[in-house]
Design an enzyme around this catalytic site. Structure first.
Site, PDB file in Angstrom:
ATOM      1  N   GLU A 224      -4.190  -9.162   4.999  1.00  0.00           N
ATOM      2  CA  GLU A 224      -4.790  -8.488   6.146  1.00  0.00           C
ATOM      3  C   GLU A 224      -5.892  -7.577   5.608  1.00  0.00           C
ATOM      4  O   GLU A 224      -5.635  -6.451   5.187  1.00  0.00           O
ATOM      5  CB  GLU A 224      -3.759  -7.660   6.911  1.00  0.00           C
ATOM      6  CG  GLU A 224      -4.367  -6.962   8.121  1.00  0.00           C
ATOM      7  CD  GLU A 224      -3.663  -5.658   8.482  1.00  0.00           C
ATOM      8  OE1 GLU A 224      -3.770  -5.232   9.638  1.00  0.00           O
ATOM      9  OE2 GLU A 224      -3.031  -5.047   7.597  1.00  0.00           O
TER      10      GLU A 224
ATOM     11  N   ASP B 166       0.096  -6.611   3.827  1.00  0.00           N
ATOM     12  CA  ASP B 166      -0.388  -5.628   4.792  1.00  0.00           C
ATOM     13  C   ASP B 166      -1.439  -4.717   4.158  1.00  0.00           C
ATOM     14  O   ASP B 166      -1.300  -4.303   3.000  1.00  0.00           O
ATOM     15  CB  ASP B 166       0.803  -4.795   5.268  1.00  0.00           C
ATOM     16  CG  ASP B 166       0.438  -3.771   6.308  1.00  0.00           C
ATOM     17  OD1 ASP B 166       0.010  -4.174   7.403  1.00  0.00           O
ATOM     18  OD2 ASP B 166       0.556  -2.564   6.020  1.00  0.00           O
TER      19      ASP B 166
ATOM     20  N   ASP C 285       1.157   6.724   0.150  1.00  0.00           N
ATOM     21  CA  ASP C 285       0.554   5.625  -0.604  1.00  0.00           C
ATOM     22  C   ASP C 285       1.134   5.539  -2.011  1.00  0.00           C
ATOM     23  O   ASP C 285       1.330   6.563  -2.684  1.00  0.00           O
ATOM     24  CB  ASP C 285      -0.961   5.821  -0.703  1.00  0.00           C
ATOM     25  CG  ASP C 285      -1.689   5.287   0.515  1.00  0.00           C
ATOM     26  OD1 ASP C 285      -1.184   5.514   1.638  1.00  0.00           O
ATOM     27  OD2 ASP C 285      -2.740   4.659   0.347  1.00  0.00           O
TER      28      ASP C 285
ATOM     29  N   ASN D  72       0.802  -1.219   0.000  1.00  0.00           N
ATOM     30  CA  ASN D  72       0.000   0.000   0.000  1.00  0.00           C
ATOM     31  C   ASN D  72       0.837   1.272   0.000  1.00  0.00           C
ATOM     32  O   ASN D  72       0.457   2.262  -0.610  1.00  0.00           O
ATOM     33  CB  ASN D  72      -0.935   0.015   1.209  1.00  0.00           C
ATOM     34  CG  ASN D  72      -1.840   1.223   1.214  1.00  0.00           C
ATOM     35  OD1 ASN D  72      -2.719   1.337   0.374  1.00  0.00           O
ATOM     36  ND2 ASN D  72      -1.627   2.132   2.151  1.00  0.00           N
TER      37      ASN D  72
END
Length: 855
Positions: A493, A452, A422, A364
């Protein structure tokens, strides 16, 4: 004005990836339209550039020619969308969609659904709160290698139904939402008719099935096609096997794929906190290697090791922070942990012991000190500029508050904080660089990745989580990963509710995701002493996920440690461990959980050094630890607990050993069982012709004289010897009936103590038949999932009369029916939404199928 146009252009660029026109049309001829006009609302709105989903006032339809047909056209990426029409601009005037043409949300609300493929969709005109004729296509792809581009249906219905031109192989994808091997789609028709169609494996006609002459009808070009006479309100095609004239079985209750990770027990390691080899107060690769024998010494005959067979390493890449989730260099290791050569040595040593290793991969965001970002921030003309998201003004949104941060006169997007900008996954160069990173580590020999924050990869407008583009990136990630190592594992996740997590493990995206709702349900059940909510959650998980393909755990590095959550109560801690290590799914243990490490509050305190001994610095380091040792280390440490056969550590070793030794606990499908004691949580795991029955007393007092029941299973009838695996005690015998179940079984064991769990193995001694001895029996159910009637089809009409039984997940027998021939119509109206088991027997032949009912 130039400034404003730049912002609009930026947002439009985010929302237009692979956009297709989608036209909604509703006939208001019999409905008075108020001054507020007609609108459409749904989960397509943000993707189409509107401020938010499910807003009944922002997406207006118009009736330019006054024919009472109101229309609106939007641009959306390929995907599945829910919507409904609104007569006015508020929810109090939204339509009540009939269940015959809608999808329930589980709360009594019914929405319309449309699937957008690779071309424009112009939906047929439908009356407000009415239904057009429904046509459901289904094809059984069992045994086929499904193309990466999916399964589609083509035919002469497409132009009429608004799905591109006839025989457009990109327009209408099918999905297998319940992983039964049957791909399905439902569309609306403007009028009944007879239509010709074929299924396509992929999205070009080169992948179209060849229809045998026995069931084929030539179209205008002489190509053999299937035919459906769609004259009813709801029409369903048989789920033939791809390219054949016969109905196949799909994935039965006992037929589902498993992988190496279904045999594994994983252990999450924070390298900085595991073991320090050089006295600098920080754990390192050499220290981790030195402690591998504690985790698994590679010798199954020894009992000193924990027995885990997989390691998840929290970020090990070069980072300016202690935690490593802001990465400077994706191809370099964190200097605090050692050198790349030392990592390679660790990896080789782990593999020698049979331990798989997956790495935390942060897709990310990067560190703000990463050279990609510093070059991006340096100039608006930098070649790295669009590797991140920039705006001349503060756009003011983010999933955790405002995610926009000022740098050099412009604003960049960093959802988590300003030190983690990001990445822009719409940039091809960035994407290529990240896929190159993944391949770099896979070629080193790592066995996969934990990903993640996967919900936040691609923003669409102001929608920051769970966008169709994010799912598309994960599909590309899957392809990149499997191209290097087809057996590599990806576990995500996606920290949200179960229903929202499931799309991440469908359609060749991620292999697993962590089941947060199940984790909290386990802890709550053990804390409150009530199995009710846990039973409901486990049934939901079993219904929604592909069989066994989710990750179970108690807590992780972002949460207060479970030992604190359970009030430092060792008995409750043991029971929580027994539950998730015997449940379906792939278990992950957070380092130190097995010895009772504490940790609450700041993240650093949830990630404190491992407690090895009762000595100086708990044996973690000879220097000053990077974070202070927990105060409970004198009692809860590896050395002390290894010497105590009743310790929490010994309990974990025993449970991991039982799971490793018993295939039912690794690969068995789940069935709910019942107990005569209200405080007992009971369930079964069945694999081949063996079962393990779990009985966990969540109450605060012992349970005596309770009985256990299982309504049905695929076990053969006969007598089964029962052994309590944890203690090794004989527990009596049980007689399994013709339905594979038993009622009111009482073990010969003493009372089930408070917070005690029995792990009962059922092994046949006199079974009258086995699954392998039973004749093959192909049964298909369609549509599945269903909101109404279901057709049950046998591949051939059996000589004997067939018996049908339906059970719900509580084990309640709902229906018993007899029928002749090769088909039967099963009505599900009045059933609650959920998963059911359909059992069909004809003579000695037996088949079991899962049926998912939606409302």
């Amino acid at each position: 004005m130039k400034f404003r146009l730049l912002i609009i252009s930026l947002l439009a660029g985010w929302g237009s990836a692979q956009a297709n026109q989608l036209t909604f049309r509703v006939d208001m001829g019999t409905t008075a339209v108020p001054a507020g006009g007609v609108h459409v609302a749904g989960n397509f709105q943000a993707a189409a550039g509107f401020p938010a989903d499910w807003n009944p006032a922002t997406t207006a339809l118009t009736d330019a020619d006054g024919d009472h047909v109101w229309e609106a056209t939007v641009n959306v990426p390929a995907g599945t969308y829910l919507y409904k029409f609104v007569n006015g601009n508020g929810w109090n005037t939204s339509e009540l969609v009939p269940a015959t043409c809608g999808i329930t949300d589980g709360g009594g609300n019914v929405n319309r659904q449309v699937i957008v493929g690779g071309s424009a969709v112009r939906l047929p005109i439908v009356a407000f709160a009415g239904c057009a004729p429904q046509l459901r296509f289904a094809v059984d792809m069992t045994g086929q290698t499904v193309a990466r581009t999916g399964v589609h249906v083509v035919g002469n219905f497409q132009a009429l139904a608004g799905y591109g031109s006839n025989n457009d192989a990109t327009a209408l994808p099918l999905t297998d939402d319940n992983s039964d091997g049957i791909y399905e789609v439902t569309i609306s028709l403007p009028a009944p008719g007879m239509f010709q169609y074929r299924f396509v494996n992929g999205n070009t006609l080169a992948g179209a099935e060849t229809i045998p002459a026995a069931c084929g009808t030539a179209d205008a070009t002489g190509t053999l096609t299937r035919v459906v006479n769609a004259t009813a309100a709801v029409n369903t095609t048989p789920s033939y096997c791809f390219g054949t004239c016969t109905a196949c079985n799909g994935a039965t209750l006992t037929s589902y794929p498993t992988y190496w990770w279904n045999d594994a027990v994983f252990y999450e390691v924070f390298v900085r906190s595991f073991y320090d080899s050089n006295g600098d107060g920080k754990g390192d690769f050499v220290g981790l290697t030195q402690k591998l024998d504690y985790l698994n010494d590679g010798n199954p005959a020894t009992t000193t090791d924990l027995g885990v067979t997989g390691l998840w390493l929290m970020p090990i890449m070069d980072s300016p922070s202690y935690h490593g989730y802001d990465i400077n260099d994706y191809k370099a290791v964190e200097p605090d942990y050692g050198t790349m050569a030392q990592f390679d040595a660790f990896l080789a040593a782990a593999h020698q012991r049979g331990i798989k290793v997956i790495l935390d991969m942060v897709l990310n965001h990067s560190s703000s000190q990463n050279t990609w970002f510093t070059q991006s921030a340096a100039s608006t003309t930098s070649p790295y500029r669009n590797w991140y998201l920039w705006s001349p003004t503060d756009l003011g949104f983010g999933p955790f508050g405002n995610g926009w941060h000022l740098r050099n006169g412009q604003y960049y997007y960093g959802a988590f904080y300003d030190g983690m900008p990001d990445l822009n996954w719409r940039n091809p160069q960035l994407k290529a660089a990240m896929w190159d990173v993944d391949r770099f580590w896979l070629r080193k020999g790592v066995d996969g990745f934990r990903l993640d924050a996967v919900r936040y990869l691609v923003e669409t407008g102001t929608t920051t989580a769970d966008t169709p583009e994010t799912l598309g990136i994960l599909e590309e990630f899957h392809d990149s990963l499997k191209a290097v190592n087809p057996a590599a594992l990806s576990v995500g996740e996606a920290w949200t509710n179960t229903t929202a997590v499931v799309p991440y493990v469908r359609n060749s995206r991620l292999d697993l995701c962590f089941e947060f709702d199940l984790a909290s349900s386990i802890i709550s059940a053990v804390s409150t002493g009530s199995p009710t909510a846990l039973r409901t959650q486990l049934n939901l998980v079993t219904s929604l996920y592909p069989r066994l393909q989710y990750a179970t755990f108690l807590t992780n590095h972002d949460q207060n440690r479970v030992f604190d959550g359970l009030g430092s109560n060792v008995a409750r801690m043991k029971q929580a461990a027994a539950l998730y290590l015997t449940m379906p799914g792939v278990p992950f243990i957070y380092y130190g959980e097995e010895v009772g490490m504490a940790g609450t509050g700041a993240d650093e305190d949830k990630r404190k050094p491992m407690q090895w001994t009762a000595g100086t610095q708990s044996g973690f380091t000879t220097g000053t630890p990077w974070r202070g040792i927990n105060s409970n280390f004198g009692t809860y440490n590896v050395a002390s607990e290894q010497a105590d056969q009743n310790s929490l550590l010994s309990h974990y070793k025993k449970l991991i050993g039982l799971r490793t030794a018993n295939e039912t606990l690794r690969k068995g499908y789940y069935l709910p069982a019942t107990s005569s004691a209200a405080s007992v949580m009971a369930y079964a795991r069945v694999f081949n012709q063996e079962a393990t029955l779990i009985a966990a007393n969540l109450g605060s007092t012992a349970v005596s004289g309770s009985t256990l029941s299982l309504a049905m299973s695929t076990l053969a009838a006969g007598t089964y010897q029962v052994t309590e695996l944890y203690s090794g005690q004989a527990a009596g015998t049980v007689t399994v009936n013709a339905q594979g179940g038993f009622s009111s079984f009482a073990t010969t064991l003493p009372a089930l103590a408070a917070n005690e769990t029995w792990v009962l193995r059922l092994r046949s001694t006199t079974a009258t038949s086995t699954a392998s001895a039973q004749p093959a029996f192909a049964v298909a159910l369609y549509p599945n999932p269903t909101a109404g009637a279901v057709r049950l089809a046998l591949a051939a009409a059996p000589a004997a009369q067939s018996q049908l039984q339906v059970f719900d997940l509580t084990g309640r027998l709902l229906q018993t029916r007899s029928f002749n021939g090769n088909s039967y119509a099963l009505e599900t109206s009045g059933w609650a939404a959920g998963t059911y088991f359909v059992r069909v027997q004809s003579g000695a032949a037996l088949a079991m199928q899962r049926l998912v009912v939606e409302r």
